[in-house]
Design an enzyme around this catalytic site. Structure first.
Site, PDB file in Angstrom:
ATOM      1  N   ASN A  46       0.885  -1.168   0.000  1.00 40.52           N
ATOM      2  CA  ASN A  46       0.000   0.000   0.000  1.00 40.52           C
ATOM      3  C   ASN A  46       0.920   1.214   0.000  1.00 40.52           C
ATOM      4  O   ASN A  46       1.166   1.850   1.019  1.00 40.52           O
ATOM      5  CB  ASN A  46      -0.910   0.000   1.227  1.00 40.52           C
ATOM      6  CG  ASN A  46      -2.007   1.027   1.119  1.00 40.52           C
ATOM      7  OD1 ASN A  46      -2.778   1.030   0.170  1.00 40.52           O
ATOM      8  ND2 ASN A  46      -2.078   1.931   2.087  1.00 40.52           N
ATOM      9  N   ASN A 101      -0.239   5.682   3.655  1.00 46.08           N
ATOM     10  CA  ASN A 101       0.429   4.581   2.970  1.00 46.08           C
ATOM     11  C   ASN A 101       1.250   3.762   3.954  1.00 46.08           C
ATOM     12  O   ASN A 101       1.953   4.316   4.798  1.00 46.08           O
ATOM     13  CB  ASN A 101       1.344   5.116   1.878  1.00 46.08           C
ATOM     14  CG  ASN A 101       0.601   6.034   0.915  1.00 46.08           C
ATOM     15  OD1 ASN A 101      -0.064   5.578   0.006  1.00 46.08           O
ATOM     16  ND2 ASN A 101       0.692   7.335   1.150  1.00 46.08           N
ATOM     17  N   THR A 102       1.159   2.440   3.809  1.00 43.39           N
ATOM     18  CA  THR A 102       1.960   1.537   4.631  1.00 43.39           C
ATOM     19  C   THR A 102       2.260   0.286   3.824  1.00 43.39           C
ATOM     20  O   THR A 102       1.336  -0.426   3.431  1.00 43.39           O
ATOM     21  CB  THR A 102       1.224   1.129   5.924  1.00 43.39           C
ATOM     22  OG1 THR A 102       0.906   2.289   6.674  1.00 43.39           O
ATOM     23  CG2 THR A 102       2.089   0.216   6.759  1.00 43.39           C
ATOM     24  N   THR A 103       3.526   0.037   3.555  1.00 48.09           N
ATOM     25  CA  THR A 103       3.947  -1.233   2.975  1.00 48.09           C
ATOM     26  C   THR A 103       4.592  -2.039   4.085  1.00 48.09           C
ATOM     27  O   THR A 103       5.645  -1.664   4.602  1.00 48.09           O
ATOM     28  CB  THR A 103       4.933  -1.015   1.809  1.00 48.09           C
ATOM     29  OG1 THR A 103       4.258  -0.326   0.753  1.00 48.09           O
ATOM     30  CG2 THR A 103       5.447  -2.339   1.285  1.00 48.09           C
ATOM     31  N   GLY A 142       4.446   4.657   5.956  1.00 51.61           N
ATOM     32  CA  GLY A 142       4.720   4.032   7.251  1.00 51.61           C
ATOM     33  C   GLY A 142       5.235   2.623   7.061  1.00 51.61           C
ATOM     34  O   GLY A 142       4.624   1.655   7.505  1.00 51.61           O
TER      35      GLY A 142
END
Length: 291
Positions: A46, A101-103, A142
């Site tokens: 994401n 956003n967080t991957t 993040g």
């Protein structure tokens, strides 16, 4: 079993928002075994940046006007800072990036590793992800990666796979997982049927206010013999922006769309429910009042 794409934590994941691509992604995985050593990687993409393949191509993107057919990440990166601005390249339907956003990723191996080795493995693999997601690890991402060992394969003087080499293999696997996270098929938009004329009683049956959440509501009304959708909550409802009602164009008896733009959009009515973008990424609203 770990399904790749829009499943689990990757159900509503997206990528490329920094350039207005707003393409769907999801969760991805990859695995390799070298002798007794097993390496598995998992990621939920994401990301603010766009997913990039090994040839430098942007894997998925709702392109702006006049963008090249074979779009490469370097085309967008070199055009910065202009390319990260809303409306870049004369595209009016180019929103600013969604700053959420967080991957999140994990590397798992059965080779015994010390905490220091695991920490370095995490740094090595996480750094490598910048090849497959561009840009990567911005202040609005993040991102985090965990490295885990099950300690099933002991190490010793005759070991053939040093921890650094596991990092090399895992880094390439992680690129595979990033690519596996992006579904081959994105959201599509049906074409309206200009010959389809729906009776007034059918249109009136669809009129009403539908709630998706306490922040998002869509009001559908009948105006001049046609349906019109308005975002009446605190937020936009996809391509129906607050203060900008959109005429709905009939594609079938119960499915409608809007004038084609950069981002696909369709609505399906089903009793007291309204379904946005029917399919894998659909969002359902429930009627709270009749118009």
């Amino acid at each position: 079993v770990f399904p790749n794409g829009a499943y689990g934590a990757g159900r509503s994941a997206m990528n490329g928002g920094i350039f207005g691509c707003n393409a769907r992604s999801g969760q991805g995985s990859a695995f390799r075994q070298i002798g007794d050593v097993k390496i598995a990687v998992f990621t939920v993409v994401n990301a603010l940046g766009t997913v990039t393949d090994r040839e430098g191509n942007v894997v998925a993107c709702h392109k702006g006007n006049n963008w090249p057919e074979n779009l490469k990440a370097t085309d967008l990166m070199r055009a910065a800072p202009d390319s990260v601005q809303p409306g870049w390249n004369g595209d009016e339907e180019s929103p600013g990036a969604e700053r959420k956003n967080t991957t999140i990723s994990v590397v798992v191996t059965n080779r015994s590793m010390t905490p220091a080795e695991l920490q370095r493995l995490a740094v090595q693999v996480h750094t490598s992800m910048a090849r497959g997601i561009q840009p990567f690890a911005s202040e609005f991402d993040g991102d985090v990666l965990y490295a885990v060992s099950t300690n099933e394969v002991e190490t010793g003087p005759g070991e053939t796979i040093p921890s650094m080499e596991i990092g090399v293999a895992a880094s390439e696997l992680m690129w595979d997982a990033i690519l596996a996270a992006v579904p081959a098929h994105q959201v599509t938009q049906p074409d309206p049927d200009p010959e389809l004329v729906l009776p007034a009683r059918t249109l009136e049956k669809y009129a009403g206010t539908y709630r998706f959440s306490h922040l998002a509501e869509l009001t559908v009304s009948v105006e001049n013999g046609a349906l019109v959708a308005s975002a009446t909550g605190e937020r936009d409802v996809f391509q129906v922006k607050k203060g900008t009602p959109r005429p709905l164009l009939a594609a079938t008896q119960d499915t409608f769309t809007v004038e084609r733009g950069r981002y696909p959009f369709s609505i399906q009515f089903a009793g007291d429910e309204i379904i946005i973008n029917p399919g894998r990424w659909q969002q359902t609203g429930y009627r709270v009042s009749a118009d």
